[in-house]
Write a protein that holds these residues in place. Structure first.
Motif, mmCIF file in Angstrom:
data_model
loop_
_atom_site.group_PDB
_atom_site.id
_atom_site.type_symbol
_atom_site.label_atom_id
_atom_site.label_comp_id
_atom_site.label_asym_id
_atom_site.label_seq_id
_atom_site.Cartn_x
_atom_site.Cartn_y
_atom_site.Cartn_z
ATOM 1 N N THR A 32 85.478 47.136 91.982
ATOM 2 C CA THR A 32 85.833 48.239 91.091
ATOM 3 C C THR A 32 86.690 47.674 89.963
ATOM 4 O OG1 THR A 32 85.793 49.800 92.927
ATOM 5 C CG2 THR A 32 86.934 50.507 90.914
ATOM 6 N N VAL A 33 86.210 47.796 88.748
ATOM 7 C CA VAL A 33 86.903 47.249 87.584
ATOM 8 C C VAL A 33 88.091 48.131 87.221
ATOM 9 C CG1 VAL A 33 86.665 46.679 85.130
ATOM 10 C CG2 VAL A 33 84.778 46.207 86.711
ATOM 11 N N LYS A 34 89.225 47.502 86.955
ATOM 12 C CA LYS A 34 90.416 48.205 86.484
ATOM 13 C C LYS A 34 90.537 48.098 84.966
ATOM 14 C CE LYS A 34 94.131 47.259 88.978
ATOM 15 N NZ LYS A 34 95.081 46.545 89.838
ATOM 16 N N ASP A 35 90.457 46.866 84.438
ATOM 17 C CA ASP A 35 90.579 46.673 82.993
ATOM 18 C C ASP A 35 90.031 45.311 82.593
ATOM 19 O OD1 ASP A 35 92.865 44.626 82.898
ATOM 20 O OD2 ASP A 35 93.810 46.265 83.991
ATOM 21 N N VAL A 36 89.725 45.196 81.296
ATOM 22 C CA VAL A 36 89.246 43.943 80.710
ATOM 23 C C VAL A 36 90.032 43.703 79.431
ATOM 24 C CG1 VAL A 36 87.275 42.744 79.659
ATOM 25 C CG2 VAL A 36 86.919 44.197 81.671
ATOM 26 N N THR A 37 90.458 42.460 79.227
ATOM 27 C CA THR A 37 91.115 42.047 77.988
ATOM 28 C C THR A 37 90.328 40.886 77.401
ATOM 29 O OG1 THR A 37 93.283 42.705 78.809
ATOM 30 C CG2 THR A 37 93.247 41.184 76.943
ATOM 31 N N ILE A 38 89.989 41.014 76.115
ATOM 32 C CA ILE A 38 89.283 39.953 75.397
ATOM 33 C C ILE A 38 90.229 39.443 74.312
ATOM 34 C CG2 ILE A 38 87.294 39.366 73.960
ATOM 35 C CD1 ILE A 38 85.832 41.743 75.290
ATOM 36 N N MET A 49 89.530 39.955 83.495
ATOM 37 C CA MET A 49 89.178 41.226 84.118
ATOM 38 C C MET A 49 89.978 41.374 85.400
ATOM 39 S SD MET A 49 85.499 42.793 85.328
ATOM 40 C CE MET A 49 85.144 41.523 86.550
ATOM 41 N N ASN A 50 90.665 42.504 85.519
ATOM 42 C CA ASN A 50 91.370 42.853 86.743
ATOM 43 C C ASN A 50 90.510 43.852 87.506
ATOM 44 O OD1 ASN A 50 93.964 41.423 86.376
ATOM 45 N ND2 ASN A 50 94.079 42.707 84.565
ATOM 46 N N TYR A 51 90.464 43.712 88.830
ATOM 47 C CA TYR A 51 89.598 44.544 89.650
ATOM 48 C C TYR A 51 90.161 44.647 91.050
ATOM 49 C CZ TYR A 51 88.111 39.798 90.762
ATOM 50 O OH TYR A 51 88.098 38.466 91.100
ATOM 51 N N THR A 52 89.570 45.533 91.833
ATOM 52 C CA THR A 52 89.852 45.606 93.256
ATOM 53 C C THR A 52 88.526 45.392 93.984
ATOM 54 O OG1 THR A 52 89.542 48.005 93.316
ATOM 55 C CG2 THR A 52 91.794 47.200 92.986
ATOM 56 N N GLY A 65 83.646 32.154 101.136
ATOM 57 C CA GLY A 65 83.804 31.583 99.803
ATOM 58 C C GLY A 65 83.631 32.619 98.703
ATOM 59 N N LYS A 66 83.872 32.190 97.478
ATOM 60 C CA LYS A 66 83.925 33.091 96.334
ATOM 61 C C LYS A 66 82.665 33.094 95.475
ATOM 62 C CE LYS A 66 88.912 32.537 95.900
ATOM 63 N NZ LYS A 66 89.987 31.986 95.053
ATOM 64 N N SER A 67 81.601 32.443 95.910
ATOM 65 C CA SER A 67 80.433 32.323 95.027
ATOM 66 C C SER A 67 79.818 33.675 94.691
ATOM 67 C CB SER A 67 79.392 31.386 95.624
ATOM 68 O OG SER A 67 78.884 31.903 96.830
ATOM 69 N N ASP A 68 79.700 34.599 95.644
ATOM 70 C CA ASP A 68 79.148 35.916 95.343
ATOM 71 C C ASP A 68 80.103 36.719 94.463
ATOM 72 O OD1 ASP A 68 76.979 37.949 95.843
ATOM 73 O OD2 ASP A 68 78.740 39.063 96.549
ATOM 74 N N HIS A 86 89.927 30.958 86.188
ATOM 75 C CA HIS A 86 90.672 31.457 87.341
ATOM 76 C C HIS A 86 89.841 32.539 88.019
ATOM 77 C CE1 HIS A 86 94.124 32.662 89.776
ATOM 78 N NE2 HIS A 86 93.710 33.899 89.574
ATOM 79 N N LEU A 87 89.843 32.543 89.353
ATOM 80 C CA LEU A 87 89.157 33.576 90.120
ATOM 81 C C LEU A 87 89.894 33.778 91.428
ATOM 82 C CD1 LEU A 87 86.654 35.450 90.620
ATOM 83 C CD2 LEU A 87 85.575 33.466 91.690
ATOM 84 N N ASP A 88 90.293 35.019 91.683
ATOM 85 C CA ASP A 88 90.859 35.356 92.985
ATOM 86 C C ASP A 88 90.377 36.754 93.368
ATOM 87 O OD1 ASP A 88 92.593 37.239 91.737
ATOM 88 O OD2 ASP A 88 94.249 35.816 91.643
ATOM 89 N N LEU A 89 90.970 37.353 94.359
ATOM 90 C CA LEU A 89 90.507 38.646 94.862
ATOM 91 C C LEU A 89 90.884 39.817 93.965
ATOM 92 C CD1 LEU A 89 91.193 38.200 98.684
ATOM 93 C CD2 LEU A 89 89.079 37.796 97.410
ATOM 94 N N GLU A 90 91.629 39.576 92.877
ATOM 95 C CA GLU A 90 92.060 40.655 91.995
ATOM 96 C C GLU A 90 91.775 40.410 90.515
ATOM 97 O OE1 GLU A 90 96.214 40.853 92.893
ATOM 98 O OE2 GLU A 90 95.868 42.069 94.694
#
Length: 149
Positions: A32-38, A49-52, A65-68, A86-90
């Motif tokens: 679920t997308v929270k916000d995007v900054t470009i 992009m911040n998400y949950t 792993g994080k590939s999907d 950078h890629l994490d769960l949020e």
């Protein structure tokens, strides 16, 4: 024990195979997308992009792993020529090459762009201005901007 493994596999298949994107929503599969900054930098951009993600999926991402997660977030952003910084769960942060057209002498054009979902909060930052949009799936009209001297 066998049923637990089957249950985990069914959850994984359901999460990975069918990224249900409902029209008019900020959800793509388990994200679920929270916000995007470009942040536009000459012809390139840094996109954050911040998400949950759904609760049970976090454990699967940790295990498998994080590939999907990476692929789904890149599908949502829908930019070409990206490099994940950078890629994490949020949050994901990517560098996008050649996102804007270079018209020379420090002038650029950021063209129309379509996201893979409705973005609840979009912020576009140029060297001169910050623009904010709400509930947008397509940035319909491009705009021009100048680089810093």
């Amino acid at each position: 024990m066998k049923w637990v493994a089957v249950g985990v596999m069914l959850m994984l298949v359901a999460a990975l195979v069918a990224p249900a994107m409902a029209a008019g929503e900020e959800r793509y599969g388990y994200i679920t997308v929270k916000d995007v900054t470009i942040r536009l930098e000459n012809e390139d951009a840094v996109v954050t992009m911040n998400y949950t993600i759904d609760g049970g999926i976090a454990f699967l991402v940790f295990l498998l792993g994080k590939s999907d997660l990476k692929q789904k977030t890149l599908d949502i952003l829908n930019f070409n020529d990206t490099r994940v910084q950078h890629l994490d769960l949020e949050r994901i942060e990517v560098r996008v090459n050649n996102v804007s057209d270079n018209y020379g002498q420090g002038s650029y054009w950021f063209p129309t762009h379509r996201f893979g979902v409705v973005v609840p909060s979009l912020t576009i930052i140029t060297p001169q201005d910050t623009r904010h949009y709400e509930n947008i799936s397509e940035f319909p009209d491009g705009f021009g901007y100048f680089s810093r001297p």
